[in-house]
Structure formats: C-alpha cells, structure tokens
Design a protein around this motif. Structure first.
Motif, PDB file in Angstrom:
ATOM      1  N   PHE A 138      49.971   0.560   1.388  1.00 54.68           N
ATOM      2  CA  PHE A 138      49.235   0.337   2.652  1.00 54.68           C
ATOM      3  C   PHE A 138      49.012   1.488   3.448  1.00 54.68           C
ATOM      4  O   PHE A 138      48.495   1.324   4.583  1.00 54.68           O
ATOM      5  N   GLY A 139      49.181   2.678   2.792  1.00 52.22           N
ATOM      6  CA  GLY A 139      48.901   3.996   3.628  1.00 52.22           C
ATOM      7  C   GLY A 139      49.855   4.031   4.773  1.00 52.22           C
ATOM      8  O   GLY A 139      49.681   4.571   5.753  1.00 52.22           O
ATOM      9  N   ASN A 140      51.253   3.487   4.534  1.00 48.20           N
ATOM     10  CA  ASN A 140      52.145   3.587   5.727  1.00 48.20           C
ATOM     11  C   ASN A 140      53.401   4.274   4.982  1.00 48.20           C
ATOM     12  O   ASN A 140      53.561   4.434   4.028  1.00 48.20           O
ATOM     13  N   SER A 141      54.441   4.294   6.012  1.00 49.66           N
ATOM     14  CA  SER A 141      55.671   4.997   5.493  1.00 49.66           C
ATOM     15  C   SER A 141      56.729   4.002   4.987  1.00 49.66           C
ATOM     16  O   SER A 141      56.448   2.605   4.873  1.00 49.66           O
ATOM     17  N   GLU A 142      57.578   4.322   4.258  1.00 50.51           N
ATOM     18  CA  GLU A 142      58.598   3.493   3.428  1.00 50.51           C
ATOM     19  C   GLU A 142      59.289   2.473   4.675  1.00 50.51           C
ATOM     20  O   GLU A 142      59.721   1.466   4.464  1.00 50.51           O
ATOM     21  N   ASN A 143      59.682   3.260   5.675  1.00 49.53           N
ATOM     22  CA  ASN A 143      60.243   2.445   6.727  1.00 49.53           C
ATOM     23  C   ASN A 143      59.340   1.341   7.485  1.00 49.53           C
ATOM     24  O   ASN A 143      59.960   0.147   7.711  1.00 49.53           O
ATOM     25  N   TRP A 144      58.267   1.552   7.533  1.00 55.22           N
ATOM     26  CA  TRP A 144      57.110   0.516   7.919  1.00 55.22           C
ATOM     27  C   TRP A 144      57.314  -0.668   7.033  1.00 55.22           C
ATOM     28  O   TRP A 144      57.283  -1.841   7.280  1.00 55.22           O
ATOM     29  N   ALA A 145      57.253  -0.118   5.594  1.00 57.77           N
ATOM     30  CA  ALA A 145      57.372  -1.235   4.470  1.00 57.77           C
ATOM     31  C   ALA A 145      58.631  -1.939   4.686  1.00 57.77           C
ATOM     32  O   ALA A 145      58.748  -3.380   4.626  1.00 57.77           O
ATOM     33  N   ARG A 146      59.750  -1.384   5.077  1.00 56.58           N
ATOM     34  CA  ARG A 146      61.154  -1.917   5.067  1.00 56.58           C
ATOM     35  C   ARG A 146      60.900  -3.004   6.399  1.00 56.58           C
ATOM     36  O   ARG A 146      61.504  -4.321   6.059  1.00 56.58           O
ATOM     37  N   THR A 147      60.480  -2.745   7.497  1.00 57.27           N
ATOM     38  CA  THR A 147      60.433  -3.389   8.520  1.00 57.27           C
ATOM     39  C   THR A 147      59.663  -4.615   8.211  1.00 57.27           C
ATOM     40  O   THR A 147      60.050  -5.781   8.614  1.00 57.27           O
TER      41      THR A 147
END
Length: 166
Positions: A138-147
C-alpha cells in the motif's frame, strides 16, 4: 531463467489466486488477473529491485491490476493476531477463524467492509503476509498496516456480534 519463473509460479500461484479471488469474487477474473500478474512480473523483472519479497512484488502487481480492472469497469461492483478474548462467549477471533461455520460467516461479512480494510484483512489472514509486506503493497508503514488490520478485525467482530444478537 525459465526454471526460476517456473519455481516462482509453483511457489506463489495458489496464494496469489486466492488473494485475487478474495478481492474480486469471480473465479474467471481471478485466474485472468493471476496470469496477467505473472506475465507482468516476467516482463518487468528487470525493474524488481529486491527491496521486498517476490511474494510482496507479485501481490502488489495483482492488486494494481485488480484496481485497474475496477477503474475500467462501469460497474464498480464486479462479481467480483491476537488471541485475547474478544467475544461475549469467551472465544477469540482466531478460534472463530478455525471454526468452519464461523469462518464462513467471517468470509461473508468481510465483504461488508470498506477498502482498504477488506484487502488488508485478506492479505494478513489468507495470504499470510507480514505487516511490513502489507505496508509495502500500500506504500505505507508497517504500523499503518497493523492499525488498519486491527480496525478491520474490530469491524468484523462488531458485525459478527450484531448478527449473533439479531
């Protein structure tokens, strides 16, 4: 080179197909997108920088091809981790996923979720991608995916609870 591509196909085609099928809900379309994904991966292998896994690379291509398909379609409706106690009856979300009847309910309710929650949940649970790989797609961070995964799971739990009560 052909031997390497045959091995990549053997290793990832089933997971890739199931991921695409979870997005589009159409076996024929899923197969077409999977084949297009493999073809595009082969044609553009020189652009693969190795900063993610081959699986992430393939899933990213597949996701983009699926989104392209949606954009081209007039009809946007193509047929297309934790173990904490989360339900009133004491069962966890993981328990529900392993129970066949509950898993079918989760699959059905998954389609009620908005994007990107539906896709993130599918990538994490069915494709077994890491949060880092999902973030990369998604072109985002690991934390973004977790959330986002946590929110998707919470929404599914809410939907399941409402269904059980009603």
């Amino acid at each position: 080179m052909q031997k390497e591509f045959d091995e990549i196909y053997r290793l990832y085609s089933a997971d890739l197909y199931h991921f695409i099928l979870s997005l589009c809900k159409n076996e024929s379309l899923a197969m077409d997108i999977m084949q297009d994904t493999m073809l595009r991966a082969i044609e553009n292998i020189d652009k693969f920088k190795g900063n993610c896994s081959i699986k992430t690379y393939l899933f990213t291509i597949a996701r983009n091809l699926y989104l392209d398909t949606l954009k081209k379609s007039e009809n946007k409706n193509i047929s297309s981790d934790g173990t904490e106690q989360e339900f009133a009856d004491g069962t966890s979300f993981v328990d529900r996923l392993t129970d066949k009847e509950s898993a079918l309910t989760i699959h059905r309710l998954l389609h009620c979720l908005d994007e990107p929650y539906k896709e993130i949940f599918s990538l994490r649970v069915f494709a077994e991608l890491s949060f880092r790989e999902i973030g990369d797609i998604f072109g985002n961070s690991e934390n973004w995916a977790r959330t986002a995964f946590f929110r998707a799971k919470k929404k599914l739990i809410t939907l399941m609870t409402k269904e059980e009560e009603g």
